[in-house]
Design a protein around this motif. Structure first.
Motif, PDB file in Angstrom:
ATOM      1  N   VAL A   7       0.993  -1.327   0.031  1.00  0.00           N
ATOM      2  CA  VAL A   7      -0.064  -0.129  -0.086  1.00  0.00           C
ATOM      3  C   VAL A   7       0.809   1.165  -0.136  1.00  0.00           C
ATOM      4  N   LEU A   8       1.825   1.275   1.025  1.00  0.00           N
ATOM      5  CA  LEU A   8       2.560   2.435   1.150  1.00  0.00           C
ATOM      6  C   LEU A   8       3.692   2.800   0.251  1.00  0.00           C
ATOM      7  N   TYR A   9       4.177   1.735  -0.453  1.00  0.00           N
ATOM      8  CA  TYR A   9       5.375   1.934  -1.257  1.00  0.00           C
ATOM      9  C   TYR A   9       5.251   1.262  -2.687  1.00  0.00           C
ATOM     10  N   ASP A  10       3.988   1.154  -2.923  1.00  0.00           N
ATOM     11  CA  ASP A  10       3.818   0.683  -4.214  1.00  0.00           C
ATOM     12  C   ASP A  10       4.476  -0.616  -4.729  1.00  0.00           C
ATOM     13  N   ARG A  11       4.532  -1.261  -3.865  1.00  0.00           N
ATOM     14  CA  ARG A  11       4.869  -2.799  -4.325  1.00  0.00           C
ATOM     15  C   ARG A  11       3.753  -3.997  -4.523  1.00  0.00           C
ATOM     16  N   PRO A  12       3.273  -4.103  -5.496  1.00  0.00           N
ATOM     17  CA  PRO A  12       2.087  -4.851  -5.774  1.00  0.00           C
ATOM     18  C   PRO A  12       2.350  -6.377  -5.493  1.00  0.00           C
ATOM     19  N   ARG A  13       3.833  -6.622  -5.863  1.00  0.00           N
ATOM     20  CA  ARG A  13       4.104  -8.151  -5.410  1.00  0.00           C
ATOM     21  C   ARG A  13       3.863  -8.747  -4.181  1.00  0.00           C
ATOM     22  N   TRP A  14       3.661  -7.730  -3.246  1.00  0.00           N
ATOM     23  CA  TRP A  14       3.443  -8.255  -1.809  1.00  0.00           C
ATOM     24  C   TRP A  14       1.952  -8.646  -1.611  1.00  0.00           C
ATOM     25  N   ARG A  15       1.122  -7.986  -2.522  1.00  0.00           N
ATOM     26  CA  ARG A  15      -0.139  -8.104  -2.642  1.00  0.00           C
ATOM     27  C   ARG A  15      -0.574  -9.670  -2.647  1.00  0.00           C
ATOM     28  N   VAL A  16       0.447 -10.495  -3.288  1.00  0.00           N
ATOM     29  CA  VAL A  16       0.286 -11.876  -3.267  1.00  0.00           C
ATOM     30  C   VAL A  16       0.824 -12.702  -1.917  1.00  0.00           C
ATOM     31  N   VAL A  17       1.144 -11.850  -1.106  1.00  0.00           N
ATOM     32  CA  VAL A  17       1.413 -12.333   0.120  1.00  0.00           C
ATOM     33  C   VAL A  17       0.502 -12.074   1.039  1.00  0.00           C
ATOM     34  N   ALA A  18       0.029 -10.782   1.150  1.00  0.00           N
ATOM     35  CA  ALA A  18      -0.813 -10.315   2.176  1.00  0.00           C
ATOM     36  C   ALA A  18      -2.206 -11.128   2.070  1.00  0.00           C
ATOM     37  N   ILE A  19      -2.809 -11.120   0.808  1.00  0.00           N
ATOM     38  CA  ILE A  19      -4.090 -11.599   0.523  1.00  0.00           C
ATOM     39  C   ILE A  19      -3.998 -13.168   1.018  1.00  0.00           C
ATOM     40  N   PRO A  20      -3.267 -14.144   0.507  1.00  0.00           N
ATOM     41  CA  PRO A  20      -3.182 -15.599   0.904  1.00  0.00           C
ATOM     42  C   PRO A  20      -3.049 -15.648   2.265  1.00  0.00           C
ATOM     43  N   ALA A  21      -2.097 -14.947   3.030  1.00  0.00           N
ATOM     44  CA  ALA A  21      -1.962 -15.053   4.340  1.00  0.00           C
ATOM     45  C   ALA A  21      -2.928 -14.728   5.182  1.00  0.00           C
ATOM     46  N   THR A  22      -3.854 -13.658   4.875  1.00  0.00           N
ATOM     47  CA  THR A  22      -5.019 -13.326   5.526  1.00  0.00           C
ATOM     48  C   THR A  22      -6.237 -14.337   5.308  1.00  0.00           C
ATOM     49  N   VAL A  23      -6.255 -15.154   4.059  1.00  0.00           N
ATOM     50  CA  VAL A  23      -7.057 -15.899   3.808  1.00  0.00           C
ATOM     51  C   VAL A  23      -6.999 -17.265   4.897  1.00  0.00           C
ATOM     52  N   ALA A  24      -5.731 -17.689   4.626  1.00  0.00           N
ATOM     53  CA  ALA A  24      -5.329 -18.839   5.419  1.00  0.00           C
ATOM     54  C   ALA A  24      -5.560 -18.623   6.934  1.00  0.00           C
ATOM     55  N   ALA A  25      -5.044 -17.091   7.235  1.00  0.00           N
ATOM     56  CA  ALA A  25      -5.136 -16.919   8.798  1.00  0.00           C
ATOM     57  C   ALA A  25      -6.751 -16.902   9.245  1.00  0.00           C
ATOM     58  N   LEU A  26      -7.472 -16.576   8.194  1.00  0.00           N
ATOM     59  CA  LEU A  26      -8.910 -16.602   8.677  1.00  0.00           C
ATOM     60  C   LEU A  26      -9.667 -17.989   8.735  1.00  0.00           C
ATOM     61  N   LEU A  27      -9.170 -18.789   8.085  1.00  0.00           N
ATOM     62  CA  LEU A  27      -9.840 -20.212   8.319  1.00  0.00           C
ATOM     63  C   LEU A  27      -9.031 -20.768   9.480  1.00  0.00           C
ATOM     64  N   PHE A  28      -7.776 -20.609   9.716  1.00  0.00           N
ATOM     65  CA  PHE A  28      -7.157 -21.033  10.947  1.00  0.00           C
ATOM     66  C   PHE A  28      -8.054 -20.445  12.186  1.00  0.00           C
ATOM     67  N   HIS A  29      -8.364 -19.276  12.216  1.00  0.00           N
ATOM     68  CA  HIS A  29      -8.864 -18.281  13.096  1.00  0.00           C
ATOM     69  C   HIS A  29     -10.314 -18.851  13.234  1.00  0.00           C
ATOM     70  N   PHE A  30     -11.044 -19.128  12.211  1.00  0.00           N
ATOM     71  CA  PHE A  30     -12.426 -19.711  12.420  1.00  0.00           C
ATOM     72  C   PHE A  30     -12.529 -21.118  12.907  1.00  0.00           C
ATOM     73  N   VAL A  31     -11.506 -22.013  12.616  1.00  0.00           N
ATOM     74  CA  VAL A  31     -11.551 -23.481  13.224  1.00  0.00           C
ATOM     75  C   VAL A  31     -11.144 -23.232  14.864  1.00  0.00           C
ATOM     76  N   SER A  32     -10.282 -22.250  15.055  1.00  0.00           N
ATOM     77  CA  SER A  32     -10.034 -22.022  16.412  1.00  0.00           C
ATOM     78  C   SER A  32     -11.128 -21.444  17.250  1.00  0.00           C
ATOM     79  N   VAL A  33     -11.905 -20.593  16.776  1.00  0.00           N
ATOM     80  CA  VAL A  33     -12.973 -20.209  17.580  1.00  0.00           C
ATOM     81  C   VAL A  33     -14.028 -21.025  17.741  1.00  0.00           C
ATOM     82  N   ALA A  34     -14.295 -21.784  16.789  1.00  0.00           N
ATOM     83  CA  ALA A  34     -15.445 -22.937  16.666  1.00  0.00           C
ATOM     84  C   ALA A  34     -14.975 -23.818  17.839  1.00  0.00           C
ATOM     85  N   GLU A  35     -13.565 -24.401  17.657  1.00  0.00           N
ATOM     86  CA  GLU A  35     -13.274 -25.410  18.784  1.00  0.00           C
ATOM     87  C   GLU A  35     -13.371 -24.674  20.067  1.00  0.00           C
ATOM     88  N   MET A  36     -12.895 -23.393  20.308  1.00  0.00           N
ATOM     89  CA  MET A  36     -12.838 -22.944  21.278  1.00  0.00           C
ATOM     90  C   MET A  36     -13.966 -22.843  22.152  1.00  0.00           C
TER      91      MET A  36
END
Length: 272
Positions: A24-53
């Motif tokens: 966002v801040l330094y116009d490096r669009p390649r980092w987008r392919v890290v940010a979005i997949p990491a967030t999607v994966a985190a959301l899935l693990f997060h959902f499983v964690s909350v459900a199990e909790m």
């Protein structure tokens, strides 16, 4: 295992929080392919964690501080991905992703151990009540953030400074639409959540429910929320005034949360 999955999610949120900055801040669009997949994966693990909790605690709703933080973080992460899917902008992630990361730290590494003392905790209606209100709070937070971004972008354009990291902000129309649509999504969630909570409390506590300070603040927040949407839609309110109006409702929301300490209706958990 719920704590383990949440720790994995927190690490991934940390990666996404770092990746979104250069994107966002330094116009490096390649980092987008890290940010979005990491967030999607985190959301899935997060959902499983909350459900199990919640399942391991034998109740359907987040009750203690750790569970509420984990649930709110899950909603904010989902809100970020929805904004990205609709507008293809990572800008709100500069704030939302670190917020989700911080919200997950305590539940992941110092989870609460409160016992449930109210049988109503196993009610699906109560689960819906809390879930809807958390969704409304998350929507309000996104709206406040978008309003602030609108103000920053407006000042940049007036100063005629086309370069710099602020030039990566989305257009004014985009941030305004994010702010307004977040409010429009949050309003039915808040309304339904309050109505369900009112019905449950009437059956459990009777008329004394309406003398509870958190209840009074909750309805005040709803009135302010409706007024804010009406003002924005009728007058086309934007910029500084929209930020102040959204911030006012946001601070009422914080007051509602803090009112748990003096509320007799919302003290669900016993002491460890």
């Amino acid at each position: 295992m719920s704590i383990f999955w949440l720790k994995v999610a927190v690490v991934l949120y940390g990666v996404a929080s770092l990746a979104v900055l250069p994107a966002v801040l330094y116009d490096r669009p390649r980092w987008r392919v890290v940010a979005i997949p990491a967030t999607v994966a985190a959301l899935l693990f997060h959902f499983v964690s909350v459900a199990e909790m919640l399942r391991s605690a034998h109740h359907l709703v987040p009750v203690n501080a750790s569970e509420i933080q984990a649930a709110l973080g899950l909603l904010l992460a989902a809100a970020f991905l929805l904004v990205y899917a609709a507008y293809r902008t990572l800008t709100v992630g500069v704030v939302l992703l670190p917020a989700v990361f911080l919200l997950g730290l305590l539940p992941a590494f110092a989870p609460g151990t409160h016992d449930i003392t109210v049988p109503l905790m196993n009610s699906a209606w109560l689960w819906l009540h809390i879930g809807l209100l958390l969704a409304a709070y998350a929507a309000l937070f996104v709206s406040v953030l978008a309003s602030v971004l609108y103000l920053i972008q407006e000042r940049r354009l007036k100063s005629r400074s086309p370069r710099g990291i602020l030039s990566k902000l989305p257009p004014l129309e985009t941030t305004d639409q994010i702010a307004l649509k977040s409010l429009l999504v949050g309003l039915p969630c808040m309304t339904a959540g309050l109505l369900i909570g009112t019905a449950l409390a009437q059956m459990t506590y009777g008329a004394s429910y309406f003398r509870d300070p958190k209840v009074l603040l909750s309805f005040a927040m709803w009135i302010a929320y409706v007024a804010m949407i009406a003002i924005r839609k009728s007058s086309g309110l934007r910029g500084r005034r929209a930020v102040w109006l959204s911030s006012f409702v946001f601070f009422i929301m914080l007051a509602v949360w803090s009112a748990d300490q003096v509320s007799s209706v919302h003290q669900f958990a016993g002491r460890p």
